[in-house]
Scaffold this motif. Sequence first.
Motif, PDB file in Angstrom:
ATOM      1  N   LEU A 117       7.350 -20.064  26.439  1.00  0.00           N
ATOM      2  CA  LEU A 117       7.917 -21.393  27.386  1.00  0.00           C
ATOM      3  C   LEU A 117       6.298 -21.322  28.070  1.00  0.00           C
ATOM      4  N   VAL A 118       6.055 -22.498  28.559  1.00  0.00           N
ATOM      5  CA  VAL A 118       4.844 -22.631  28.758  1.00  0.00           C
ATOM      6  C   VAL A 118       5.110 -23.369  29.900  1.00  0.00           C
ATOM      7  N   THR A 160       4.419 -20.099  18.770  1.00  0.00           N
ATOM      8  CA  THR A 160       5.030 -20.816  19.051  1.00  0.00           C
ATOM      9  C   THR A 160       5.092 -21.133  20.134  1.00  0.00           C
ATOM     10  N   LEU A 161       4.514 -22.806  20.890  1.00  0.00           N
ATOM     11  CA  LEU A 161       4.463 -22.420  22.658  1.00  0.00           C
ATOM     12  C   LEU A 161       5.245 -23.819  23.004  1.00  0.00           C
ATOM     13  N   LEU A 162       6.247 -23.836  23.383  1.00  0.00           N
ATOM     14  CA  LEU A 162       7.269 -24.635  23.698  1.00  0.00           C
ATOM     15  C   LEU A 162       7.469 -24.978  25.657  1.00  0.00           C
ATOM     16  N   SER A 163       6.792 -26.750  26.131  1.00  0.00           N
ATOM     17  CA  SER A 163       6.669 -26.588  26.822  1.00  0.00           C
ATOM     18  C   SER A 163       8.103 -25.853  27.686  1.00  0.00           C
ATOM     19  N   SER A 184       4.440 -27.340  20.941  1.00  0.00           N
ATOM     20  CA  SER A 184       5.371 -28.029  20.600  1.00  0.00           C
ATOM     21  C   SER A 184       4.187 -29.596  20.955  1.00  0.00           C
ATOM     22  N   LYS A 185       5.184 -31.231  20.685  1.00  0.00           N
ATOM     23  CA  LYS A 185       4.506 -31.747  21.230  1.00  0.00           C
ATOM     24  C   LYS A 185       4.124 -32.231  22.562  1.00  0.00           C
ATOM     25  N   ALA A 186       5.595 -31.842  23.891  1.00  0.00           N
ATOM     26  CA  ALA A 186       5.140 -32.168  24.834  1.00  0.00           C
ATOM     27  C   ALA A 186       4.592 -31.242  25.397  1.00  0.00           C
ATOM     28  N   LEU A 187       3.660 -30.825  24.672  1.00  0.00           N
ATOM     29  CA  LEU A 187       2.804 -29.205  25.100  1.00  0.00           C
ATOM     30  C   LEU A 187       1.607 -29.376  25.506  1.00  0.00           C
ATOM     31  N   LEU A 188       1.191 -31.211  24.238  1.00  0.00           N
ATOM     32  CA  LEU A 188       0.091 -31.201  23.625  1.00  0.00           C
ATOM     33  C   LEU A 188      -0.515 -32.774  24.439  1.00  0.00           C
TER      34      LEU A 188
END
Length: 240
Positions: free
Chosen positions: A88-89, A107-110, A133-137
Amino acid sequence: MLPGRCKNGIIISKVPVIQTGLSGVMQKHFPDHELTVCRAVEELTLLQLRRSDLVIADLTGECHYPRNVCEQYYTLISQYPDIHWVFLVSRAYYSQAVELLISPVSTLLSDVEPIESLVSTIRAGNNNAERVSKALLSPVRSEHQEFGTRSIILTLSERKVLRLLGKGWGINQIATLLKKSNKTISAQKNSAMRRLSIHSNAEMYAWINSTQGARELNLPSVYGDTTEWKTKALREMSHS
């Protein structure tokens, strides 16, 4: 497989409320996992890592040396490729996490995504989950923009409740300390969430742990010594 719990998971977070929240998510959606909860990666043992199928690591809030933390996890990812590593980043960790922690088993999640994203990621498993995750991109839509431009119109009572939640207190403890009913404390929490346009507990804790949240609630460090607060809680309750 034997009946009952047959998998092992690890939750790593310095924040007691996030530990509790993530444990609750796992118990509700993945009751077959036996959980280990710790404050830092240094607390893990080799046996715990060898037995685990899943690690959820909380990389949120302010950090003076995010690269050092990410490098620790980078080493473990290469040593334990059978584990699904879910991070959780927050914005503070974003660039280092993308550089060091993206791998075929992570896996990196916002940190501002809904709980449903975490559940879906765990359910997808090590081989099928999205890696980022798309939010982190889209890092510009992170903590600063999500929370930094909101005008704060919380009442004193709402601020007090959120501040205590941020220090790891539960609704029952807060109600006892403030000499109010659980229903009143819950209502004040929900009212604060509406004012902040926050729709879940996960978003609420993300705001509390953000730079703006810590400043608005007078939380110089949400990663403070929890023992200090537990002692203070007991002392204040004994005098109430």
